[in-house]
Motif scaffolding. Sequence first.
Motif, PDB file in Angstrom:
ATOM      1  N   CYS A  26       0.830  -1.217   0.000  1.00  0.00           N
ATOM      2  CA  CYS A  26       0.000   0.000   0.000  1.00  0.00           C
ATOM      3  C   CYS A  26       0.859   1.259   0.000  1.00  0.00           C
ATOM      4  O   CYS A  26       0.511   2.249  -0.650  1.00  0.00           O
ATOM      5  N   LEU A  27       1.979   1.226   0.717  1.00  0.00           N
ATOM      6  CA  LEU A  27       2.856   2.393   0.764  1.00  0.00           C
ATOM      7  C   LEU A  27       3.653   2.547  -0.530  1.00  0.00           C
ATOM      8  O   LEU A  27       3.924   3.666  -0.965  1.00  0.00           O
ATOM      9  N   PRO A  30       0.545   3.594  -3.770  1.00  0.00           N
ATOM     10  CA  PRO A  30      -0.705   4.221  -3.306  1.00  0.00           C
ATOM     11  C   PRO A  30      -1.694   4.506  -4.422  1.00  0.00           C
ATOM     12  O   PRO A  30      -2.907   4.525  -4.184  1.00  0.00           O
ATOM     13  N   LEU A 129      -4.934   5.903   3.806  1.00  0.00           N
ATOM     14  CA  LEU A 129      -6.054   5.320   3.088  1.00  0.00           C
ATOM     15  C   LEU A 129      -6.967   4.676   4.125  1.00  0.00           C
ATOM     16  O   LEU A 129      -6.562   4.470   5.258  1.00  0.00           O
TER      17      LEU A 129
END
Length: 190
Positions: A26-27, A30, A129
């Motif tokens: 996710c990092l 993004p 998020l």
Amino acid sequence: MAPRHDADRSIVLGHLFGGHAAIEYCLAYPEKVCGLVLCSAYFPLQLADHLVPVGVLQKLAMSSGIASAAAHQFIALTAGDNEAIRDPETYALLRAGIRHVTGRGASAFLSDTSSSNSDWSGLLSRLNLPVTVLHGESDPAVNPRLARLAAGRIANSRHQEIPGIGQHILHAAPDRVLTALREIASTPAP
């Protein structure tokens, strides 16, 4: 994967040790992710040195003196089976197995999975998020309070502790996981 299914962005599900990998993904990407659900995830023990293992399985998994494969298999096979733990013959066998795999108090269980030998807790506050943290209130391997602390470090997170379930949320309560995924899908991006 998302373009194959005509989706611009996807929701990532991080399960057990996959929680760390899901956060890293996710990092790193993004623009490809619209949300994250962490289900029974393992978090760095450095989040809370003061938290002690709760229950026999957490003590086995997080204490020194138990080897990785034996601890993980035992947790996976008996996490929901309290009868097996209470049975004197089963417990005697377990105890003999623990003695067999113990190596002078050195544990490989969490250290060989990066859950305790590195502190990646700083990644939690970098998530920007929608995140839902699902955790069983009687998780046999991760103290549920550790999951609460982890959720508290994520700005856009919701923590849901599921009563009566240990580590098998994905299998014992798949409807809860699907609900969390649907809720994330309907959440506007921050």
